[in-house]
Design an enzyme around this catalytic site. Structure first.
Site, PDB file in Angstrom:
ATOM      1  N   LYS A 279       0.845  -1.189   0.000  1.00 36.52           N
ATOM      2  CA  LYS A 279       0.000   0.000   0.000  1.00 36.52           C
ATOM      3  C   LYS A 279       0.885   1.246   0.000  1.00 36.52           C
ATOM      4  O   LYS A 279       1.859   1.340   0.738  1.00 36.52           O
ATOM      5  CB  LYS A 279      -0.897  -0.008   1.240  1.00 36.52           C
ATOM      6  CG  LYS A 279      -2.208   0.730   1.078  1.00 36.52           C
ATOM      7  CD  LYS A 279      -3.154   0.436   2.230  1.00 36.52           C
ATOM      8  CE  LYS A 279      -4.519   1.061   1.955  1.00 36.52           C
ATOM      9  NZ  LYS A 279      -5.454   0.833   3.080  1.00 36.52           N
ATOM     10  N   GLU A 365     -19.561  -5.420  10.486  1.00 36.20           N
ATOM     11  CA  GLU A 365     -20.540  -4.661  11.264  1.00 36.20           C
ATOM     12  C   GLU A 365     -21.586  -5.558  11.926  1.00 36.20           C
ATOM     13  O   GLU A 365     -22.009  -5.300  13.059  1.00 36.20           O
ATOM     14  CB  GLU A 365     -21.221  -3.621  10.383  1.00 36.20           C
ATOM     15  CG  GLU A 365     -20.308  -2.515   9.903  1.00 36.20           C
ATOM     16  CD  GLU A 365     -19.528  -2.864   8.639  1.00 36.20           C
ATOM     17  OE1 GLU A 365     -18.744  -2.019   8.161  1.00 36.20           O
ATOM     18  OE2 GLU A 365     -19.706  -4.000   8.122  1.00 36.20           O
ATOM     19  N   ARG A 393     -25.569  -1.908   7.570  1.00 36.72           N
ATOM     20  CA  ARG A 393     -25.160  -3.287   7.291  1.00 36.72           C
ATOM     21  C   ARG A 393     -25.496  -4.228   8.441  1.00 36.72           C
ATOM     22  O   ARG A 393     -25.380  -5.440   8.309  1.00 36.72           O
ATOM     23  CB  ARG A 393     -23.654  -3.333   7.005  1.00 36.72           C
ATOM     24  CG  ARG A 393     -23.187  -2.313   5.984  1.00 36.72           C
ATOM     25  CD  ARG A 393     -21.741  -2.512   5.604  1.00 36.72           C
ATOM     26  NE  ARG A 393     -21.610  -3.564   4.599  1.00 36.72           N
ATOM     27  CZ  ARG A 393     -20.440  -3.983   4.119  1.00 36.72           C
ATOM     28  NH1 ARG A 393     -19.314  -3.454   4.571  1.00 36.72           N
ATOM     29  NH2 ARG A 393     -20.387  -4.918   3.210  1.00 36.72           N
TER      30      ARG A 393
END
Length: 629
Positions: A279, A365, A393
């Site tokens: 990243k 979640e 969610r």
């Protein structure tokens, strides 16, 4: 590669006709273009820098857009957007009426599936692969998902079904050991352990030496290396789910990526390619701190220094984080839970102070809320820090696992209302409408940062489930009393000023603007504070002395707080002129929140205009009723 390519990047079709050397130069130019653009506009940087070569390889191998590339989330999608003709629009990135920061089907034919939330790619791509089979289309379908997104249950539901269906689907696992916050969980730890293990690295180093000593056998050695990697990499997990596992391979080496993808293109059935990337690749500051450079404001490329925000009041997120630390020091049974949003939810200091009481459950979640419910069953008091858009969610868990059992779980719902640059997938538009129908749930919306603290105290003291929803951005600059005993009387609104004829009933973030409008038209202004329970006694009393109500909220009109007021009047036998201001029945796209508030009539000027129109309607002969905007 200089001027011509930077001004017009090759299309995927052109990319497929290029030599490998030219494709490598394209990757270099795309990475620099991202740096140049995002340093000026802000946006998601680290993920996109890490996916440049992977994106070039995918478009170089697959016949896009006929072949489908399904990107997860979209944080890494900038190279894809650049290579599909949207480079000229990058100066408008994440601006109102500009280029979206995520994938959008109506933005490009190359965006096979819209995304903004994580872990949807495998399920969506599986649907497309099955559709191609049903339609007898020889179409390739590729899902590209990060290891962070692989912490969500939805990803495994897709893998499980994909393996069982024996679908012609390729999943590319882009493994960079990061999501937004550092990855957590057994799967992430397993991947990291294998990739950092002595056996894997010994094989890797030995293969590298073989390649350097025997150049004529380079291609054969590469194939042998990949075969041995398969023996020591995390193949078992995916193979058991019905996927043929390949990798891990270097996600920044086009000489490995492209031949591998070409080979996999010819293999049928469920396949998973494990690609290892870094990243922030190619930009030192982002490589060193990919989390800080995940989502950036404009910054100086040379130093990496981001533009400093003007000093001002603390953000609501900061106020919540400070309250949480203060409260935890006193309440030993308090724990904090986040679904992979440590920084965004203001939990960094809490983790440092109370590491044993901090739980980052990953991008999960649903699990976060049921985990909280289990803790609450045993006398622990969980505080779940979650964005409004992500609470969507876990709706069933909020009802089934928390509210039905009336468990003491406090939901700190951040980014409620308009959030700005992230657009439709991230607006906190719906929490009031979907939450206020749930029995046992206490719902509060503070007018300022002091009231946020007081409501958090109230919610923590409440013996059942409680929700405090607050906006993104800075507070109003009120002085803070950090007394943890301060609470708000449950179900009681606050009359801020007394006026004539019209009562403006404001919820949460719209109170200050409503106050300004109320002073301009001499209206009564009420800080409603509670969406559930409403202060019905006050509402019915005000209905006796006022000719009209104007409700204002930064949430969906349909089923929202204004609807609750209208229901109260109807059930109380009151008939009066009323208007509901809020978010319309449409998805609000990206753009500065203040721009949208003005356009939707939710700033002080818009509220004043609506108030004057409502007052004009009270003239003799005018009809009465309920309208909404």
């Amino acid at each position: 590669m200089s001027g011509p390519l930077r001004s017009r990047f090759p299309s995927p079709a052109e990319l497929r006709r290029m030599s490998r050397a030219e494709q490598k130069r394209v990757a270099v130019a795309v990475r620099q273009f991202i740096l140049d653009s995002v340093s000026s506009t802000g946006g998601h940087l680290s993920s996109s820098l890490g996916a440049v070569e992977l994106t070039v390889a995918l478009h170089a191998v697959f016949n896009t857009p006929e072949d489908r590339l399904v990107w997860d989330v979209g944080h890494q999608a900038y190279p894809h957007k650049i290579l599909t003709g949207r480079g000229p629009r990058f100066p408008t990135l994440r601006m109102k009426d500009g280029l979206s920061g995520f994938l959008k089907r109506d933005e490009s034919v190359y965006d096979a599936f819209g995304a903004g939330h994580s872990s949807t790619s495998i399920s969506a791509a599986l649907g497309m692969a099955v559709a191609a089979k049903l339609e007898h289309q020889p179409r390739q379908v590729v899902a590209i998902i990060g290891d962070g997104a692989m912490t969500a249950g939805l990803a495994y539901e897709g893998l499980n079904n994909g393996g069982a269906l024996d679908a012609d689907l390729l999943v590319v696992l882009n493994d960079n050991e990061m999501s937004i916050s550092p990855n957590v969980g057994a799967v992430s730890q397993y991947l990291t352990r294998i990739l950092s293990g002595r056996l894997y690295n010994t094989v890797r180093e030995g293969a590298g030496q073989a390649l350097s000593l025997l150049p004529p056998l380079r291609e054969l050695a590469k194939k042998a290396e990949e075969g041995v990697k398969g023996l020591v990499s995390p193949a078992t997990l995916f193979e058991e789910m019905g996927f043929h596992y390949f990798g891990p391979i270097d996600g920044h080496d086009l000489d490995v990526l492209i031949p591998t993808l070409e080979n996999l293109k010819d293999i049928k059935g469920p396949r998973l390619l494990h690609v290892v990337t870094k990243k922030g690749k190619g930009y030192g500051p982002a490589e060193a701190d990919p989390c800080a450079y995940h989502g950036v404001s404009p910054f100086d490329q040379g130093s990496g220094q981001m533009a400093k925000k003007a000093s001002g009041p603390p953000s609501y997120t900061q106020v919540f984080g400070d309250w949480l630390c203060d409260k935890a020091a006193r309440e030993k049974n308090l724990v904090a839970i986040t679904p992979a949003m440590r920084e965004g939810s203001g939990l960094v200091r809490f983790e440092q102070m109370f590491p044993q009481r901090y739980f980052d459950v990953g991008i999960a979640e649903q699990h976060a809320l049921t985990f909280a419910a289990g803790l609450a069953c045993e006398g622990i008091h969980p505080v779940v820090a979650i964005y409004s858009t992500f609470l969507q969610r876990a709706y069933d868990q909020l009802i089934h696992d928390i509210a039905i059992q009336n468990l003491a779980v406090l939901l700190a719902v951040d980014r409620a209302g308009l959030v700005g640059a992230d657009g439709a997938t991230h607006q906190g538009s719906f929490d009031l409408a979907f939450a206020r129908t749930i029995p046992n749930l206490l719902i509060m919306a503070p007018k300022d940062e002091q009231e946020l603290r007081d409501m958090l105290n109230t919610g923590f003291a409440y013996p059942g489930p409680a929700m405090v929803r607050y906006p993104r951005g800075s507070g109003l600059g009120v002085g803070l009393d950090r007394d943890l005993a301060r609470t708000v009387p449950i179900g009681k609104a606050e009359v801020l000023r007394r006026g004539r004829n019209l009562a403006i009933l404001a919820f949460g973030s719209r109170v200050a603007a409503a106050m300004a409008a109320g002073e301009a038209v001499d209206a009564t202004v009420v800080n409603m504070r509670f969406v559930k329970p409403l202060d019905e006694a006050l509402l019915l009393d005000l209905a006796q002395s006022h000719g009209a109500f104007l409700t204002v909220e930064e949430g969906a009109i349909m089923g929202g707080a204004g609807s609750a007021v209208a229901e109260c009047l109807l059930n109380g036998g009151r008939s009066m002129a009323m208007r509901i201001l809020g978010l319309p029945d449409e998805f609000i796209e990206q753009g500065e929140a203040k721009e949208w508030l003005a356009e939707l009539g939710l700033d002080a000027a818009g509220i004043e205009a609506a108030a004057r129109a409502l007052l004009d309607g009270l003239a003799p002969g005018a009809g009465a009723g309920v309208v909404s905007d």
